[in-house]
Enzyme design. Sequence first.
Site, PDB file in Angstrom:
ATOM      1  N   ASN A  82      -7.748   3.842  -3.921  1.00  0.00           N
ATOM      2  CA  ASN A  82      -8.348   2.811  -3.079  1.00  0.00           C
ATOM      3  C   ASN A  82      -9.545   3.410  -2.338  1.00  0.00           C
ATOM      4  O   ASN A  82      -9.365   4.310  -1.511  1.00  0.00           O
ATOM      5  CB  ASN A  82      -7.321   2.307  -2.062  1.00  0.00           C
ATOM      6  CG  ASN A  82      -7.894   1.246  -1.135  1.00  0.00           C
ATOM      7  OD1 ASN A  82      -8.329   0.192  -1.609  1.00  0.00           O
ATOM      8  ND2 ASN A  82      -7.931   1.508   0.155  1.00  0.00           N
ATOM      9  N   GLU A  83     -10.735   2.947  -2.672  1.00  0.00           N
ATOM     10  CA  GLU A  83     -11.958   3.381  -1.980  1.00  0.00           C
ATOM     11  C   GLU A  83     -12.070   4.893  -1.884  1.00  0.00           C
ATOM     12  O   GLU A  83     -12.528   5.420  -0.864  1.00  0.00           O
ATOM     13  CB  GLU A  83     -12.028   2.752  -0.575  1.00  0.00           C
ATOM     14  CG  GLU A  83     -12.039   1.237  -0.600  1.00  0.00           C
ATOM     15  CD  GLU A  83     -12.460   0.623   0.746  1.00  0.00           C
ATOM     16  OE1 GLU A  83     -12.979   1.336   1.605  1.00  0.00           O
ATOM     17  OE2 GLU A  83     -12.275  -0.608   0.900  1.00  0.00           O
TER      18      GLU A  83
ATOM     19  N   TYR B 152      -6.736 -10.171   3.012  1.00  0.00           N
ATOM     20  CA  TYR B 152      -6.308  -9.147   3.946  1.00  0.00           C
ATOM     21  C   TYR B 152      -6.093  -9.809   5.288  1.00  0.00           C
ATOM     22  O   TYR B 152      -7.036 -10.349   5.837  1.00  0.00           O
ATOM     23  CB  TYR B 152      -7.386  -8.057   4.031  1.00  0.00           C
ATOM     24  CG  TYR B 152      -6.920  -6.785   4.670  1.00  0.00           C
ATOM     25  CD1 TYR B 152      -6.225  -5.841   3.928  1.00  0.00           C
ATOM     26  CD2 TYR B 152      -7.152  -6.543   6.016  1.00  0.00           C
ATOM     27  CE1 TYR B 152      -5.776  -4.673   4.519  1.00  0.00           C
ATOM     28  CE2 TYR B 152      -6.701  -5.376   6.609  1.00  0.00           C
ATOM     29  CZ  TYR B 152      -6.017  -4.448   5.852  1.00  0.00           C
ATOM     30  OH  TYR B 152      -5.569  -3.293   6.431  1.00  0.00           O
TER      31      TYR B 152
ATOM     32  N   GLU C 181      -9.064  -6.813  -1.789  1.00  0.00           N
ATOM     33  CA  GLU C 181      -8.957  -7.228  -0.390  1.00  0.00           C
ATOM     34  C   GLU C 181     -10.121  -8.170  -0.153  1.00  0.00           C
ATOM     35  O   GLU C 181     -11.200  -7.942  -0.688  1.00  0.00           O
ATOM     36  CB  GLU C 181      -9.145  -6.057   0.599  1.00  0.00           C
ATOM     37  CG  GLU C 181      -8.036  -5.043   0.640  1.00  0.00           C
ATOM     38  CD  GLU C 181      -8.352  -3.845   1.559  1.00  0.00           C
ATOM     39  OE1 GLU C 181      -9.397  -3.860   2.245  1.00  0.00           O
ATOM     40  OE2 GLU C 181      -7.546  -2.914   1.565  1.00  0.00           O
TER      41      GLU C 181
ATOM     42  N   TYR D  12       0.792  -1.231   0.000  1.00  0.00           N
ATOM     43  CA  TYR D  12       0.000   0.000   0.000  1.00  0.00           C
ATOM     44  C   TYR D  12       0.822   1.277   0.000  1.00  0.00           C
ATOM     45  O   TYR D  12       0.518   2.201  -0.741  1.00  0.00           O
ATOM     46  CB  TYR D  12      -0.930   0.030   1.226  1.00  0.00           C
ATOM     47  CG  TYR D  12      -2.019  -1.015   1.181  1.00  0.00           C
ATOM     48  CD1 TYR D  12      -1.735  -2.348   1.450  1.00  0.00           C
ATOM     49  CD2 TYR D  12      -3.330  -0.678   0.862  1.00  0.00           C
ATOM     50  CE1 TYR D  12      -2.720  -3.303   1.410  1.00  0.00           C
ATOM     51  CE2 TYR D  12      -4.326  -1.634   0.828  1.00  0.00           C
ATOM     52  CZ  TYR D  12      -4.022  -2.945   1.103  1.00  0.00           C
ATOM     53  OH  TYR D  12      -5.001  -3.900   1.058  1.00  0.00           O
TER      54      TYR D  12
ATOM     55  N   ASP E  50     -16.808  -1.961  -1.356  1.00  0.00           N
ATOM     56  CA  ASP E  50     -17.947  -2.827  -1.661  1.00  0.00           C
ATOM     57  C   ASP E  50     -19.212  -2.181  -1.081  1.00  0.00           C
ATOM     58  O   ASP E  50     -19.714  -2.575  -0.041  1.00  0.00           O
ATOM     59  CB  ASP E  50     -17.713  -4.212  -1.045  1.00  0.00           C
ATOM     60  CG  ASP E  50     -18.684  -5.239  -1.611  1.00  0.00           C
ATOM     61  OD1 ASP E  50     -19.481  -4.888  -2.498  1.00  0.00           O
ATOM     62  OD2 ASP E  50     -18.643  -6.394  -1.147  1.00  0.00           O
TER      63      ASP E  50
END
Length: 472
Positions: A157-158, A292, A260, A85, A200
């Site tokens: 990421n998100e 994860y 993940e 990351y 999600d």
Amino acid sequence: MKLQLSVLAAFLAGSASAVRPLIAKGGNFVNSAGDRFVIVGLAYQPGGASGYDPASGKDPLSDPDICLRDAAVMQRLGINTIRVYNVNPEVNHDMCMSIFNSVGIYVALDVNSPLAGDSIHRHEPESSYHEGYIKRIYSVVDAFRGYPNLLSFFAGNEVVNDALSASLVPPYIRAIHRDLKKYIAKHAPRTIPVGYSAADDPTRRPMWAYLSCGDDADSRTDFYGLNSYQWCGDSTWESSGYQGLVDTFKNTSVPLFFSEFGCNKIRPRPFGEIAALYGERMISSWSGGLVYEYSQEKSDYGIVQIDSNGDARLLKDFDNLQSQYNNINLNLIKTKSAATTTARHPKCEDTFILQGHSEKFNTSTTLPPNPATNLLEKGSGNTNVGKLVPVTQTKTPHKVFTSTGVQIDGIEIKMLKDDESNTPSGENTSSSTASSGSGGGSGDEKDATGGLRVSAVLVVGVAVVVGFWGLA
Ligand SMILES: *[C@@H]1O[C@H](CO)[C@@H](O)[C@H](O)[C@H]1NC(C)=O
Ligand SMILES: *[C@@H]1O[C@H](CO)[C@@H](O)[C@H](O)[C@H]1NC(C)=O
Ligand SMILES: *[C@@H]1O[C@H](CO)[C@@H](O)[C@H](O)[C@H]1NC(C)=O
């Protein structure tokens, strides 16, 4: 030239053999031989999400002893990919990347970091998309573009995870894809896939549709990762909602995978979702995923406990995951290529992107302009451009213990042949034979994702070397 020959010699001696770089093609990842690649992987961020401190001069890929320890453990586990990351583009990653490469493990890398200026603010995208940010992400590309086992970059990421971000951020995510892909085309020796890791939540379908649509190949995503924690404990195909996932993304024109996964509500985790993810019902449209996570941190998702002295203890979750991996039918991966390999990218129409989505979601294809076109042209200025180096040490000074507390004798990496990626070996690491030291790794039965004849192998090694040094 001297250097070139010595590296070449190292390739031929097998001490710095290389995996085959991967590209995204239709709904699949494939290598240059056309073999499909399915991710069997782990999130790797020892120290946790908040453990990144650029002032320390360290990051998860900077300490060769730690990388040797973890690569040896991961090789036994049977994975072929790690997701990292937060990296510092200024530190040297050559040995760690070479260690992971030598055991057939690819790296999927986030270009952002949680530090201010290193990522897009989900509610203030405009003010955080500036020259300093572009310099950061281009520096990361420079630091990693030279490694053949760099699988891909995550552009975000998100970043979209609520109503406000959904109304503001999508055009920025496509803009960052564009900025990265143009930079890679100009400065990297090969194509490197660029994609996104999504939350999600209700935006998961519109985000996938928006990022994968249209004819603009620069801003279009190369793959879509979903952070999915919906299968918990003894969930089943029916109760987990996995059928809904398969239905929602059925017609994907880009590779899909879990960037993940691994709900930890029930512990130790039985990892029953492994059988589903790599089984008949998902393998044609999904390309695996990243559990994860490797190290045990405060959030309690780890499969390995790292002691303060650098020793590692495998947890029960490790054993469970390993035994699930051992049951994967690797032949399925070979035979079930995604049906959509040649899929056309759908048009970027609201009817396609918003299908059934009632919240506000920004579908604009007018993208913000790159705030640092000067850097796109002349480069980020980061001279720390990574390259493979010969791996001379195979043993870590750290100790590794099984989940039952037995020290694993002579834990070390087993270098694979050229073009091989790691696969589950069928081994039970925490069994009473732990001290036999039989690592995962090479062996004749291992030919899952990149199985290749040796004759083709040396040619590739040479091509890779020339590619590197030609660039430097
Ligand atoms: C879509 O996003 C862009 C960039 O954030 C913004 O300028 C535009 O106003 C948004 N469109 C809508 C309809 O909200
Ligand atoms: C997938 O594509 C087929 C053929 O174009 C179409 O009939 C179907 O509705 C699509 N499915 C989804 C879930 O979008
Ligand atoms: C591994 O081997 C040990 C000892 O033989 C056994 O108790 C354990 O159940 C095995 N674990 C798995 C996951 O097969």
